[in-house]
Scaffold this motif. Sequence first.
Motif, PDB file in Angstrom:
ATOM      1  N   ASN A 407      27.077 -13.662   4.833  1.00  0.00           N
ATOM      2  CA  ASN A 407      26.413 -13.613   5.572  1.00  0.00           C
ATOM      3  C   ASN A 407      24.882 -14.045   4.857  1.00  0.00           C
ATOM      4  N   GLY A 408      25.596 -13.733   3.511  1.00  0.00           N
ATOM      5  CA  GLY A 408      24.309 -14.415   2.669  1.00  0.00           C
ATOM      6  C   GLY A 408      23.748 -13.209   2.104  1.00  0.00           C
ATOM      7  N   THR A 409      23.808 -11.845   1.974  1.00  0.00           N
ATOM      8  CA  THR A 409      23.549 -11.108   2.157  1.00  0.00           C
ATOM      9  C   THR A 409      23.727 -10.172   0.190  1.00  0.00           C
ATOM     10  N   THR A 410      23.136  -9.052  -0.038  1.00  0.00           N
ATOM     11  CA  THR A 410      23.727  -8.437  -1.496  1.00  0.00           C
ATOM     12  C   THR A 410      23.564  -7.143  -0.797  1.00  0.00           C
ATOM     13  N   GLY A 411      24.234  -6.332  -1.850  1.00  0.00           N
ATOM     14  CA  GLY A 411      24.302  -4.899  -1.683  1.00  0.00           C
ATOM     15  C   GLY A 411      25.313  -4.110  -0.861  1.00  0.00           C
ATOM     16  N   TYR A 412      25.722  -2.820  -1.190  1.00  0.00           N
ATOM     17  CA  TYR A 412      26.701  -2.009  -0.407  1.00  0.00           C
ATOM     18  C   TYR A 412      25.994  -1.642   0.820  1.00  0.00           C
ATOM     19  N   GLU A 413      24.568  -1.201   0.872  1.00  0.00           N
ATOM     20  CA  GLU A 413      23.914  -0.884   1.797  1.00  0.00           C
ATOM     21  C   GLU A 413      24.060  -1.926   2.985  1.00  0.00           C
ATOM     22  N   GLU A 414      23.320  -3.391   3.147  1.00  0.00           N
ATOM     23  CA  GLU A 414      23.081  -4.068   3.965  1.00  0.00           C
ATOM     24  C   GLU A 414      24.631  -5.102   4.308  1.00  0.00           C
ATOM     25  N   ALA A 415      25.344  -4.840   3.374  1.00  0.00           N
ATOM     26  CA  ALA A 415      26.723  -4.619   4.150  1.00  0.00           C
ATOM     27  C   ALA A 415      27.735  -3.574   4.842  1.00  0.00           C
ATOM     28  N   ALA A 416      27.773  -2.654   4.534  1.00  0.00           N
ATOM     29  CA  ALA A 416      27.726  -1.832   5.611  1.00  0.00           C
ATOM     30  C   ALA A 416      26.513  -1.914   7.277  1.00  0.00           C
ATOM     31  N   ALA A 417      25.593  -2.075   6.689  1.00  0.00           N
ATOM     32  CA  ALA A 417      24.661  -2.261   8.316  1.00  0.00           C
ATOM     33  C   ALA A 417      25.317  -3.216   9.126  1.00  0.00           C
ATOM     34  N   GLN A 418      25.664  -4.447   7.982  1.00  0.00           N
ATOM     35  CA  GLN A 418      25.944  -5.353   9.240  1.00  0.00           C
ATOM     36  C   GLN A 418      27.384  -4.841   9.622  1.00  0.00           C
ATOM     37  N   GLY A 419      28.050  -4.311   8.999  1.00  0.00           N
ATOM     38  CA  GLY A 419      30.141  -4.851   9.556  1.00  0.00           C
ATOM     39  C   GLY A 419      29.830  -2.769  10.655  1.00  0.00           C
ATOM     40  N   LEU A 420      28.978  -2.295  10.432  1.00  0.00           N
ATOM     41  CA  LEU A 420      28.713  -1.006  11.734  1.00  0.00           C
ATOM     42  C   LEU A 420      28.333  -1.736  13.006  1.00  0.00           C
ATOM     43  N   TRP A 421      27.524  -2.693  12.756  1.00  0.00           N
ATOM     44  CA  TRP A 421      26.957  -3.099  14.135  1.00  0.00           C
ATOM     45  C   TRP A 421      27.974  -5.013  14.439  1.00  0.00           C
ATOM     46  N   ALA A 422      28.383  -5.177  13.748  1.00  0.00           N
ATOM     47  CA  ALA A 422      29.798  -6.018  14.178  1.00  0.00           C
ATOM     48  C   ALA A 422      30.833  -5.631  14.916  1.00  0.00           C
ATOM     49  N   GLY A 423      31.321  -4.096  14.264  1.00  0.00           N
ATOM     50  CA  GLY A 423      31.808  -3.575  14.958  1.00  0.00           C
ATOM     51  C   GLY A 423      31.404  -2.571  16.451  1.00  0.00           C
ATOM     52  N   VAL A 424      30.906  -2.450  16.291  1.00  0.00           N
ATOM     53  CA  VAL A 424      30.331  -2.234  17.589  1.00  0.00           C
ATOM     54  C   VAL A 424      30.078  -3.370  18.941  1.00  0.00           C
ATOM     55  N   ASN A 425      29.762  -4.641  18.599  1.00  0.00           N
ATOM     56  CA  ASN A 425      29.612  -5.178  19.408  1.00  0.00           C
ATOM     57  C   ASN A 425      30.921  -6.467  19.205  1.00  0.00           C
ATOM     58  N   ALA A 426      31.774  -6.213  18.952  1.00  0.00           N
ATOM     59  CA  ALA A 426      33.155  -6.901  18.680  1.00  0.00           C
ATOM     60  C   ALA A 426      34.484  -6.079  19.729  1.00  0.00           C
ATOM     61  N   ALA A 427      34.229  -4.798  18.979  1.00  0.00           N
ATOM     62  CA  ALA A 427      34.292  -3.399  20.506  1.00  0.00           C
ATOM     63  C   ALA A 427      33.961  -3.905  21.454  1.00  0.00           C
ATOM     64  N   ARG A 428      32.668  -4.292  21.576  1.00  0.00           N
ATOM     65  CA  ARG A 428      32.036  -3.832  23.351  1.00  0.00           C
ATOM     66  C   ARG A 428      32.642  -5.385  23.907  1.00  0.00           C
TER      67      ARG A 428
END
Length: 693
Positions: A407-428
């Motif tokens: 998605n055009g970001t850099t950094g572990y923390e930005e990736a982790a934050a997006q991953g968590l929210w994408a995981g939540v919504n993909a499951a929902r």
Amino acid sequence: MLTRKWWSSLRYGLSRVSRAPAGYRAIHRRYDVIVVGGGHAGTEAAAAAARVGAETLLVTQKIDTIGALSCNPSLGGVGKGQLVREVDALDGLCGRAGDRAGIHFSVLNRSKGPAVWGPRAQLDRQRYRDFIQAELLATPRLEVMEGSVEELLVEEEVDPERPGRHRVTGIRLAGHAPPLEASSVILTTGTFLSGFLFLGQTSSPGGRIGDPPSSSGLSRTLKETLGLQVGRLRTGTPPRILKDSVDLTLATLHPPDQHPTPFSFLNTHTHCKPEEQLPCYLVRTTPGVDRVVMESLDDNSHIQEDTKGPRYCPSIESRVLRFPGRSHQVWLEPEGMTSNLLYPQGLSMTMPPDMQLRLLRQIPALHRVEISTPGYGVQYDYVCPTQLCPSLQVKTTQGLFLAGQINGTTGYEEAAAQGLWAGVNAARSALAAPLLALSRTESYIGVLIDDLVTRGVTEPYRMFTSRAEFRTLLRPDNADLRLTLKGFEEVGCVSAQRYNEAVRVKEGLEEAFATLGSLSRSPRDWRKTLETSSISQNKGGTLTATELLQYNDITYDDLAAALPESLAPFLEFSQRLKIEAVYRPHCELQKKEIQRIQREEGMYLSPDLDYLSLPVSLSNEVREILDRVRPTTLGAATRLPGMTPAAIVHLLNFVTQKNNNQNKIIHNQHSRAHKKPSGPEPSEGGERAGAVS
């Protein structure tokens, strides 16, 4: 070394690991959610989807690299530390992993207010990876498979109740493995999507040195089948150097904090004791570094490319070209408790290896340095994130979610934050629950995602506290109160254990503030009680204990020592009470602005609005912006670059009028449905008297 508990988790989890296509075995052929990629975004996405209740599969090219720290061995920082705390508040992994693997803890920005403090830690690479793998492999409803994804399976038949022209149905692996079906797929490909490695004049396919390149079919599916706009970004990493070849007596020593601050709200202390933690060292570049950079430019194809690199973590070549003659900081960071490697933060470079060694030796402390692994550059594809919804689902493709560097970001923390929210919504999405968005008024994760989907990126996006309008409210100390309760009650990704702890803390803080508010005395009495001169002798009226905490030199411990009967029971919250008391007046002032933004974010814009012909007074430029980005709410529209105040007013009036008309229609339908029919009552036989058959 793994503890006994971790080892048993790892042994249990290995029974649910498979490799494809050789020895291909999958416990299921169909999953609710499939996550592609095992980096920070992928691990958080897979764990979050499983916590929400989805049968989840994580597919990664190499199981051994799940949770690997590809670049710097650190976590957190200014803005980034806030993201780690929020991911932890939503029961994510990286905060607890950081506490387990941290070997040097410090809080950045201590000289400023607590709202912009940046919790940070240097990490032991192996400990971090071990923790993440053990956690994932012991997660219920989560399986892990080793394989390379060849393409997405996509159908034109879509759910008419949801926006989108395509629908994802699964993935196809490279080789001869059968396709795997899923209701939702999350792509967290990092730098592997059509990635190329650069070192001097040489280049080769790949996303990380030592790992195989990803399949080009996945990128082709995104571009050709789904018609997504894809761009190109670049990043790089510094050489790893041998610690025993560095003269650390010529570097400035920076010890860790004496009282380390854990990332996780579940932890009261870090795994590594303060006295065992390792220092970092600071050195600076010299004119000789500039000279080597200029001499190497002809042999450095990566730096000659037009592809955008990270502005806030640039290569040393970019720094020298942009700021010639300036001396730059270089941090020498340990890579592990027993590692003989140092990570020279600030010296990312892609020149040939022999030139890298020459450059390093221009720094006095590194005059005899030896390189373990040379630095290199990476170029990779990313999907322009304005094509995503705030849920991180692709607007045109039902069930497809993207997270991390794709998605055009850099950094572990930005990736982790997006991953968590994408995981939540993909499951929902897979479980037929409504998708959710986090507001920028309630979290840095909301700020991050809103910036991406409304503004897009022209260079790798990095989080800063300055990006958040309400940073006095979005502090690292209160992420649990902002998100944990919501994560349990509304989102479904938080465990009962964490929820109960957050409720206990919330009730404890409320009781403490009630007690503080009830303790009211004259300034003179407080001066006598506390033996302090910070309260002005000219001040009249009365002061509560809460108001006293707003004085810089009065701590909660001071108040508890003076009034132990009332305040000693709440000493565990002493720092939080102090911070909350200081910021409470500021937060009260911001509430009206927050409510305005929340009202605007509650005004939804239909995804099928024809902005080019909308009967509203809008300029052609504004119409094109709205048509290209297609914001989901009026609030998102207000933050689009190029939107004028007048355009927002006209759009607001249109949405309001449309909502009013819809409400009238609903009201009229409701009235007709409940209107008593006129004429004779129906006969006992069920037909109206006098009706013609």
